[in-house]
Design a protein around this motif. Structure first.
Motif, PDB file in Angstrom:
ATOM      1  N   LEU A  81       8.380  -6.503  -5.887  1.00 13.95           N
ATOM      2  CA  LEU A  81       7.706  -5.960  -4.718  1.00 13.95           C
ATOM      3  C   LEU A  81       6.619  -6.928  -4.290  1.00 13.95           C
ATOM      4  O   LEU A  81       5.979  -7.554  -5.139  1.00 13.95           O
ATOM      5  CB  LEU A  81       7.042  -4.618  -5.028  1.00 13.95           C
ATOM      6  CG  LEU A  81       7.913  -3.423  -5.333  1.00 13.95           C
ATOM      7  CD1 LEU A  81       7.042  -2.210  -5.612  1.00 13.95           C
ATOM      8  CD2 LEU A  81       8.851  -3.135  -4.190  1.00 13.95           C
ATOM      9  N   THR A  82       6.406  -6.999  -2.978  1.00 14.08           N
ATOM     10  CA  THR A  82       5.252  -7.782  -2.529  1.00 14.08           C
ATOM     11  C   THR A  82       4.000  -6.969  -2.806  1.00 14.08           C
ATOM     12  O   THR A  82       4.031  -5.735  -2.851  1.00 14.08           O
ATOM     13  CB  THR A  82       5.319  -8.108  -1.025  1.00 14.08           C
ATOM     14  OG1 THR A  82       5.189  -6.903  -0.276  1.00 14.08           O
ATOM     15  CG2 THR A  82       6.604  -8.832  -0.665  1.00 14.08           C
ATOM     16  N   GLU A  83       2.904  -7.660  -2.982  1.00 16.92           N
ATOM     17  CA  GLU A  83       1.635  -6.965  -3.211  1.00 16.92           C
ATOM     18  C   GLU A  83       1.307  -6.056  -2.026  1.00 16.92           C
ATOM     19  O   GLU A  83       0.797  -4.952  -2.215  1.00 16.92           O
ATOM     20  CB  GLU A  83       0.523  -7.986  -3.435  1.00 16.92           C
ATOM     21  CG  GLU A  83       0.705  -8.791  -4.696  1.00 16.92           C
ATOM     22  CD  GLU A  83      -0.167 -10.026  -4.766  1.00 16.92           C
ATOM     23  OE1 GLU A  83      -0.352 -10.518  -5.885  1.00 16.92           O
ATOM     24  OE2 GLU A  83      -0.643 -10.509  -3.711  1.00 16.92           O
ATOM     25  N   MET A  84       1.647  -6.490  -0.817  1.00 12.44           N
ATOM     26  CA  MET A  84       1.373  -5.700   0.371  1.00 12.44           C
ATOM     27  C   MET A  84       2.229  -4.430   0.404  1.00 12.44           C
ATOM     28  O   MET A  84       1.721  -3.338   0.683  1.00 12.44           O
ATOM     29  CB  MET A  84       1.616  -6.519   1.637  1.00 12.44           C
ATOM     30  CG  MET A  84       1.227  -5.792   2.907  1.00 12.44           C
ATOM     31  SD  MET A  84       1.491  -6.767   4.404  1.00 12.44           S
ATOM     32  CE  MET A  84       0.563  -8.230   4.048  1.00 12.44           C
ATOM     33  N   ASP A  85       3.530  -4.551   0.113  1.00 11.01           N
ATOM     34  CA  ASP A  85       4.389  -3.368   0.072  1.00 11.01           C
ATOM     35  C   ASP A  85       3.892  -2.396  -0.995  1.00 11.01           C
ATOM     36  O   ASP A  85       3.841  -1.186  -0.780  1.00 11.01           O
ATOM     37  CB  ASP A  85       5.851  -3.746  -0.211  1.00 11.01           C
ATOM     38  CG  ASP A  85       6.559  -4.361   0.975  1.00 11.01           C
ATOM     39  OD1 ASP A  85       6.023  -4.323   2.106  1.00 11.01           O
ATOM     40  OD2 ASP A  85       7.676  -4.884   0.769  1.00 11.01           O
ATOM     41  N   HIS A  86       3.518  -2.934  -2.145  1.00 11.97           N
ATOM     42  CA  HIS A  86       3.028  -2.092  -3.237  1.00 11.97           C
ATOM     43  C   HIS A  86       1.791  -1.313  -2.797  1.00 11.97           C
ATOM     44  O   HIS A  86       1.692  -0.105  -3.011  1.00 11.97           O
ATOM     45  CB  HIS A  86       2.725  -2.954  -4.466  1.00 11.97           C
ATOM     46  CG  HIS A  86       2.283  -2.160  -5.644  1.00 11.97           C
ATOM     47  ND1 HIS A  86       0.959  -1.863  -5.879  1.00 11.97           N
ATOM     48  CD2 HIS A  86       2.989  -1.587  -6.653  1.00 11.97           C
ATOM     49  CE1 HIS A  86       0.866  -1.145  -6.984  1.00 11.97           C
ATOM     50  NE2 HIS A  86       2.080  -0.967  -7.475  1.00 11.97           N
TER      51      HIS A  86
ATOM     52  N   ALA B  65      13.742 -14.919  -0.895  1.00  8.88           N
ATOM     53  CA  ALA B  65      14.339 -14.507   0.380  1.00  8.88           C
ATOM     54  C   ALA B  65      15.509 -13.549   0.218  1.00  8.88           C
ATOM     55  O   ALA B  65      15.907 -12.908   1.187  1.00  8.88           O
ATOM     56  CB  ALA B  65      14.775 -15.745   1.167  1.00  8.88           C
ATOM     57  N   ASP B  66      16.050 -13.416  -0.996  1.00  9.43           N
ATOM     58  CA  ASP B  66      17.191 -12.512  -1.199  1.00  9.43           C
ATOM     59  C   ASP B  66      16.783 -11.143  -1.736  1.00  9.43           C
ATOM     60  O   ASP B  66      17.627 -10.354  -2.156  1.00  9.43           O
ATOM     61  CB  ASP B  66      18.235 -13.156  -2.116  1.00  9.43           C
ATOM     62  CG  ASP B  66      17.758 -13.336  -3.551  1.00  9.43           C
ATOM     63  OD1 ASP B  66      16.534 -13.296  -3.801  1.00  9.43           O
ATOM     64  OD2 ASP B  66      18.614 -13.511  -4.432  1.00  9.43           O
ATOM     65  N   VAL B  67      15.496 -10.817  -1.687  1.00  7.60           N
ATOM     66  CA  VAL B  67      14.977  -9.532  -2.154  1.00  7.60           C
ATOM     67  C   VAL B  67      14.765  -8.612  -0.954  1.00  7.60           C
ATOM     68  O   VAL B  67      14.253  -9.029   0.080  1.00  7.60           O
ATOM     69  CB  VAL B  67      13.648  -9.720  -2.922  1.00  7.60           C
ATOM     70  CG1 VAL B  67      12.981  -8.380  -3.217  1.00  7.60           C
ATOM     71  CG2 VAL B  67      13.888 -10.478  -4.217  1.00  7.60           C
ATOM     72  N   ILE B  68      15.142  -7.350  -1.109  1.00  3.55           N
ATOM     73  CA  ILE B  68      14.902  -6.362  -0.057  1.00  3.55           C
ATOM     74  C   ILE B  68      13.469  -5.864  -0.170  1.00  3.55           C
ATOM     75  O   ILE B  68      13.079  -5.281  -1.182  1.00  3.55           O
ATOM     76  CB  ILE B  68      15.896  -5.190  -0.150  1.00  3.55           C
ATOM     77  CG1 ILE B  68      17.313  -5.700   0.135  1.00  3.55           C
ATOM     78  CG2 ILE B  68      15.504  -4.074   0.830  1.00  3.55           C
ATOM     79  CD1 ILE B  68      18.380  -4.635   0.092  1.00  3.55           C
ATOM     80  N   THR B  69      12.695  -6.145   0.872  1.00  4.03           N
ATOM     81  CA  THR B  69      11.317  -5.678   0.989  1.00  4.03           C
ATOM     82  C   THR B  69      11.263  -4.666   2.134  1.00  4.03           C
ATOM     83  O   THR B  69      12.270  -4.433   2.807  1.00  4.03           O
ATOM     84  CB  THR B  69      10.369  -6.851   1.290  1.00  4.03           C
ATOM     85  OG1 THR B  69      10.726  -7.425   2.558  1.00  4.03           O
ATOM     86  CG2 THR B  69      10.435  -7.921   0.201  1.00  4.03           C
ATOM     87  N   MET B  70      10.113  -4.097   2.371  1.00  4.33           N
ATOM     88  CA  MET B  70       9.970  -3.173   3.495  1.00  4.33           C
ATOM     89  C   MET B  70      10.266  -3.914   4.797  1.00  4.33           C
ATOM     90  O   MET B  70       9.865  -5.054   4.971  1.00  4.33           O
ATOM     91  CB  MET B  70       8.562  -2.575   3.528  1.00  4.33           C
ATOM     92  CG  MET B  70       8.282  -1.641   2.360  1.00  4.33           C
ATOM     93  SD  MET B  70       9.474  -0.279   2.196  1.00  4.33           S
ATOM     94  CE  MET B  70       9.297   0.560   3.763  1.00  4.33           C
ATOM     95  N   HIS B  71      11.003  -3.274   5.659  1.00  4.37           N
ATOM     96  CA  HIS B  71      11.432  -3.790   6.969  1.00  4.37           C
ATOM     97  C   HIS B  71      12.523  -4.856   6.864  1.00  4.37           C
ATOM     98  O   HIS B  71      12.848  -5.498   7.862  1.00  4.37           O
ATOM     99  CB  HIS B  71      10.252  -4.284   7.808  1.00  4.37           C
ATOM    100  CG  HIS B  71       9.240  -3.219   8.063  1.00  4.37           C
ATOM    101  ND1 HIS B  71       9.490  -2.124   8.848  1.00  4.37           N
ATOM    102  CD2 HIS B  71       7.971  -3.057   7.594  1.00  4.37           C
ATOM    103  CE1 HIS B  71       8.417  -1.345   8.878  1.00  4.37           C
ATOM    104  NE2 HIS B  71       7.491  -1.882   8.108  1.00  4.37           N
ATOM    105  N   SER B  72      13.088  -5.033   5.669  1.00  2.00           N
ATOM    106  CA  SER B  72      14.234  -5.943   5.533  1.00  2.00           C
ATOM    107  C   SER B  72      15.470  -5.283   6.133  1.00  2.00           C
ATOM    108  O   SER B  72      15.609  -4.063   6.103  1.00  2.00           O
ATOM    109  CB  SER B  72      14.507  -6.264   4.059  1.00  2.00           C
ATOM    110  OG  SER B  72      13.508  -7.089   3.521  1.00  2.00           O
TER     111      SER B  72
END
Length: 133
Positions: free
Chosen positions: A11-16, A48-55
Motif C-alpha cells: 500500500l502507498t503511505e497515502m492510501d493507507h 507499477a504493477d500494484v493495484i492502488t486506489m484509483h487504479s
C-alpha cells in the motif's frame, strides 16, 4: 470476504492514511487486517504493477474466462455497472495491494464465490505521476 494473505501486499503511505480514517473500514475485518499488515511505501516507490486506489485493471474471472475492466475507488465514487468497485466491497478489498499475476478467491455477499486473476494494470495514479515528473 477474501483470504487475508497480506504478505507481499503493498500500500502507498497515502492510501493507507486515507483508508485508516475512512468510515466503514473498522467494520471490515479483512481490510483492517490489510491496513495493519501490508508493506507501506511512498507513492513514488510503489511498483507499477500494484493495484492502488484509483487504479484501473483488467481482471479475469477464472471460472468464466471473462475479462472485466475495474477501477478501484472509494465508496462514494463507486457507480454500479460503470466498471468501478469500492474498496469496501469484497472484490475491491481483495484487489487492493495485489500485483499483476496474483489470483484471489472472493466470497461475495450472496454466498457466491469468484476466483479472479489480475491480468494487467492499465492505469495507476502513482505510475502516471512518475511518468509526468
Amino acid at each position: 470476504m477474501y483470504s487475508p494473505d497480506c504478505g507481499e501486499r503493498v500500500l502507498t503511505e497515502m492510501d493507507h492514511a486515507r483508508l485508516t480514517v475512512l468510515k466503514g473500514v473498522s467494520d471490515h475485518p479483512d481490510l483492517s487486517s490489510l491496513l495493519s499488515l501490508a508493506d507501506l511505501v511512498p507513492p513514488a516507490q510503489v511498483p507499477a504493477d500494484v493495484i492502488t486506489m484509483h487504479s484501473r485493471a483488467l481482471i479475469r474471472d477464472l471460472a468464466a474466462g471473462e475479462l472485466q475492466e475495474l477501477t478501484l475507488c472509494y465508496p462514494g465514487d463507486a457507480v454500479a455497472g460503470k466498471g468501478s468497485t469500492s474498496v469496501l466491497s469484497p472484490i475491491g478489498a481483495a484487489l487492493l495491494g495485489r500485483r499483476v499475476g496474483d489470483s484471489v478467491h472472493v466470497q461475495l455477499p450472496a454466498g457466491k464465490a469468484r476466483d479472479l486473476r489480475i491480468e494487467t494494470v492499465l492505469f495507476q495514479p502513482e505510475a502516471d505521476a512518475a511518468c509526468a515528473a
